[in-house]
Design a protein around this motif. Sequence first.
Motif, mmCIF file in Angstrom:
data_model
loop_
_atom_site.group_PDB
_atom_site.id
_atom_site.type_symbol
_atom_site.label_atom_id
_atom_site.label_comp_id
_atom_site.label_asym_id
_atom_site.label_seq_id
_atom_site.Cartn_x
_atom_site.Cartn_y
_atom_site.Cartn_z
ATOM 1 N N GLY A 68 32.424 43.311 24.518
ATOM 2 C CA GLY A 68 31.211 43.839 23.625
ATOM 3 C C GLY A 68 30.555 43.216 22.395
ATOM 4 N N VAL A 69 31.511 41.362 23.035
ATOM 5 C CA VAL A 69 30.498 40.568 22.175
ATOM 6 C C VAL A 69 29.488 39.665 22.721
ATOM 7 C CG1 VAL A 69 32.797 39.648 20.841
ATOM 8 C CG2 VAL A 69 32.179 38.949 23.182
ATOM 9 N N CYS A 70 29.437 39.768 24.140
ATOM 10 C CA CYS A 70 28.271 38.834 24.663
ATOM 11 C C CYS A 70 26.959 39.625 25.279
ATOM 12 C CB CYS A 70 28.432 38.224 26.464
ATOM 13 S SG CYS A 70 29.054 39.109 27.653
ATOM 14 N N GLY A 71 27.530 40.967 25.458
ATOM 15 C CA GLY A 71 25.314 41.771 26.127
ATOM 16 C C GLY A 71 24.647 41.146 27.349
ATOM 17 N N THR A 72 26.123 41.009 27.858
ATOM 18 C CA THR A 72 26.153 40.719 29.258
ATOM 19 C C THR A 72 25.568 42.247 30.365
ATOM 20 O OG1 THR A 72 27.056 38.837 29.527
ATOM 21 C CG2 THR A 72 26.050 39.769 31.577
ATOM 22 N N LEU A 99 26.467 49.219 25.973
ATOM 23 C CA LEU A 99 26.971 47.698 25.655
ATOM 24 C C LEU A 99 28.349 48.623 26.889
ATOM 25 C CD1 LEU A 99 25.438 45.982 24.950
ATOM 26 C CD2 LEU A 99 27.117 44.794 23.951
ATOM 27 N N VAL A 100 28.441 48.346 28.122
ATOM 28 C CA VAL A 100 29.274 49.925 28.466
ATOM 29 C C VAL A 100 30.941 49.461 28.890
ATOM 30 C CG1 VAL A 100 27.420 51.156 30.139
ATOM 31 C CG2 VAL A 100 28.647 49.175 30.833
ATOM 32 N N CYS A 101 30.680 47.958 28.345
ATOM 33 C CA CYS A 101 32.637 47.693 29.106
ATOM 34 C C CYS A 101 32.998 48.483 27.752
ATOM 35 C CB CYS A 101 32.333 46.128 28.228
ATOM 36 S SG CYS A 101 31.692 45.169 27.225
ATOM 37 N N VAL A 102 32.187 48.130 26.598
ATOM 38 C CA VAL A 102 33.365 49.172 25.467
ATOM 39 C C VAL A 102 33.299 50.581 24.999
ATOM 40 C CG1 VAL A 102 34.415 46.604 23.771
ATOM 41 C CG2 VAL A 102 32.316 47.897 23.261
#
Length: 323
Positions: free
Chosen positions: A275-279, A308-311
């Motif tokens: 949740g920190v890079c925005g990719t 952001l679908v990672c978190v």
Amino acid sequence: MSGAQEQSDLLVHRMTREAAGVLSVDLVHPQGKPLPAWTPGAHVDLSLGGLVRQYSLCGDPADASRYRVAVLRDPDSRGGSAYVHDTLRPGGLVAVRGPRNHFELADAESYVFVAGGIGVTPLLTQAREARERGRSWQFWYAGHSRASMAFCEELSVLADAKCQVVLHPKDEFGRLDLDRVLAAAPAGALVYCCGPERLTSAVRAGCAALGVGCRLHVEHFSSAASAAAENEGEERAFEVECARSGVTVTVGPEESIVDALENVGVVLDASCRDGVCGTCEVPVLEGEPDHRDMVLTDEERAANATVLVCVARCRSQRLVLDL
């Protein structure tokens, strides 16, 4: 938010020991071509032994011939920093994506920069930029010891009548008094902070207590893990529909959206998965996301236009994404 999404193999030109446990890495184009432009606060994604990690650019934005990053050897590393320190060497190639900037330097008459450890990297470039703009600033740099604090000399060179640098090694002066630092900030100054979660949380709380939380800009090393921990054991399953591909998947209580999608063949760029890079930012068509990233602003979260679908998780039963 801005930033190119190009990916290319760059050459490790030089590696320099900047402090105890800190190596800087200079990356150049193998054919000497100019690199994509970047602005202070930007980071790049590096592919390191099968892992993708984000590092702030800490060189000179006017120098298109190279990127410089600095990597702290983390004893709790999942492989990224260990790879840089133990395996990466000059002459090797590294796949690089970016640069991308979610930490732009907004214009202001004055600034207060608060850095903790390797968090000095994006703030160093911002302090240079602010000085070039003729703005005044205070730069508070905390670390365990002088030996562990990278770029002290580069930072100190920037000091002048309008720009104050305070080096604060903990073994000499104890813990930095953030309440005093923030209370003494000039009226209207923007506060930029980067460092460990303990530091950024303390600065956030201090700014909120002073009623200047709106003037705070923070770069995080990790995602909102504390928020996730508060919800531990309370997560529930929900559905995610990919409108363009026609795929619908159930996201279980113990898995992320990006993992659930990958399990059914919908593969996304997801560099940090923290949740920190925005990719992995994706447009939202329907539903109410539960945002847990450190990238979106409060306004962007309220708009629920992207997630952001990672978190992230979902407050509604179903989330429809433009995928």
